[in-house]
Scaffold this active site. Sequence first.
Site, PDB file in Angstrom:
ATOM      1  N   CYS A  53      -6.126   8.785 -10.408  1.00  0.00           N
ATOM      2  CA  CYS A  53      -4.865   8.318  -9.839  1.00  0.00           C
ATOM      3  C   CYS A  53      -5.133   7.133  -8.911  1.00  0.00           C
ATOM      4  O   CYS A  53      -6.174   7.061  -8.264  1.00  0.00           O
ATOM      5  CB  CYS A  53      -4.181   9.443  -9.055  1.00  0.00           C
ATOM      6  SG  CYS A  53      -2.547   8.960  -8.422  1.00  0.00           S
ATOM      7  N   ASP A  55      -3.843   6.636  -6.190  1.00  0.00           N
ATOM      8  CA  ASP A  55      -3.718   7.109  -4.813  1.00  0.00           C
ATOM      9  C   ASP A  55      -4.936   6.697  -3.967  1.00  0.00           C
ATOM     10  O   ASP A  55      -6.080   6.958  -4.361  1.00  0.00           O
ATOM     11  CB  ASP A  55      -3.579   8.646  -4.819  1.00  0.00           C
ATOM     12  CG  ASP A  55      -3.144   9.189  -3.472  1.00  0.00           C
ATOM     13  OD1 ASP A  55      -3.851   8.946  -2.463  1.00  0.00           O
ATOM     14  OD2 ASP A  55      -2.091   9.857  -3.406  1.00  0.00           O
ATOM     15  N   ARG A  57      -6.236   7.845  -1.503  1.00  0.00           N
ATOM     16  CA  ARG A  57      -7.072   8.919  -0.930  1.00  0.00           C
ATOM     17  C   ARG A  57      -8.036   9.538  -1.931  1.00  0.00           C
ATOM     18  O   ARG A  57      -8.732  10.498  -1.606  1.00  0.00           O
ATOM     19  CB  ARG A  57      -6.158  10.010  -0.338  1.00  0.00           C
ATOM     20  CG  ARG A  57      -5.241   9.503   0.758  1.00  0.00           C
ATOM     21  CD  ARG A  57      -4.098  10.462   1.005  1.00  0.00           C
ATOM     22  NE  ARG A  57      -3.217  10.573  -0.156  1.00  0.00           N
ATOM     23  CZ  ARG A  57      -2.145  11.366  -0.214  1.00  0.00           C
ATOM     24  NH1 ARG A  57      -1.836  12.116   0.819  1.00  0.00           N
ATOM     25  NH2 ARG A  57      -1.393  11.409  -1.297  1.00  0.00           N
ATOM     26  N   HIS A 109      -4.953  14.934  -8.795  1.00  0.00           N
ATOM     27  CA  HIS A 109      -5.094  15.510  -7.455  1.00  0.00           C
ATOM     28  C   HIS A 109      -3.823  16.247  -7.078  1.00  0.00           C
ATOM     29  O   HIS A 109      -2.718  15.821  -7.436  1.00  0.00           O
ATOM     30  CB  HIS A 109      -5.420  14.424  -6.421  1.00  0.00           C
ATOM     31  CG  HIS A 109      -4.327  13.427  -6.225  1.00  0.00           C
ATOM     32  ND1 HIS A 109      -3.474  13.442  -5.151  1.00  0.00           N
ATOM     33  CD2 HIS A 109      -3.919  12.392  -6.995  1.00  0.00           C
ATOM     34  CE1 HIS A 109      -2.604  12.460  -5.261  1.00  0.00           C
ATOM     35  NE2 HIS A 109      -2.847  11.802  -6.370  1.00  0.00           N
ATOM     36  N   CYS A 112       0.127  15.048  -5.870  1.00  0.00           N
ATOM     37  CA  CYS A 112       0.253  13.699  -6.447  1.00  0.00           C
ATOM     38  C   CYS A 112       1.701  13.214  -6.345  1.00  0.00           C
ATOM     39  O   CYS A 112       2.627  13.875  -6.834  1.00  0.00           O
ATOM     40  CB  CYS A 112      -0.200  13.715  -7.901  1.00  0.00           C
ATOM     41  SG  CYS A 112      -0.160  12.087  -8.679  1.00  0.00           S
TER      42      CYS A 112
HETATM   43 CO    CO Z   1      -1.515  10.692  -7.458  1.00  0.00          CO
END
Ligand code: CO
Length: 222
Positions: A53, A55, A57, A109, A112
Amino acid sequence: MAFIFVSNLVEMNLYEKLLLDNKKWAAAQLEKDPGYFERLVHLQTPEVLWIGCSDSRVPANQITGTEPGEIFVHRNVANLVINTDVNLLSVLDFAVNHLKVKHVIVCGHYGCGGVNAAMTKKDFKPVLNMWLRSIKDVYRLHRQELDEIKNHLQRSDRLVELNVKEQVFNLAKTSIIQTAWQDEYRPDLHGWVYSLKNGIIKPVFEMQAGTELDPLYKYDDL
Ligand code: CO
């Protein structure tokens, strides 16, 4: 106008800080290991393709304790494998047929944002609606199981896991993977989910190279 000036200044400082920190990082690498960059310039032999992803993090190298050169990475919103995504397919083709990776990992994750957005009826406007639509399809495929989970967070967590599993299936549906399985008996496909709460990755699904596929998706003239 003063406000615009100040906000531009803040932005400048941030991007300058990134460049400054880059110089510090490069110097520190050289101090630890003088041959570091010299070696990496001539070496790209990752054994793993990571589809994760976007993302911020969930950085592939950091959470797996790997170094530059070890993992070939593709990231998009909610780690999707879409069969018309030329970007993803180019990365997959290059990783499988040129880098000869032994493993492809789809890593989602919990929590999400893309998955959670797809669970709502909110209109995120055409482009995001289009992208998130395939997560709604994953929900529909597993509707019975998901609808039985009354707790919203638990239902979202389970959809994250099922989404990863479906993306692994999507990889196996490609002729890129099927050809590599037939000719070289690799790569193995893995579906993982990372927890933002404790940093631990949970393996949720696996397809070894050569796993029998649903005949509907199998090409017999590769
Ligand atoms: Co995500």
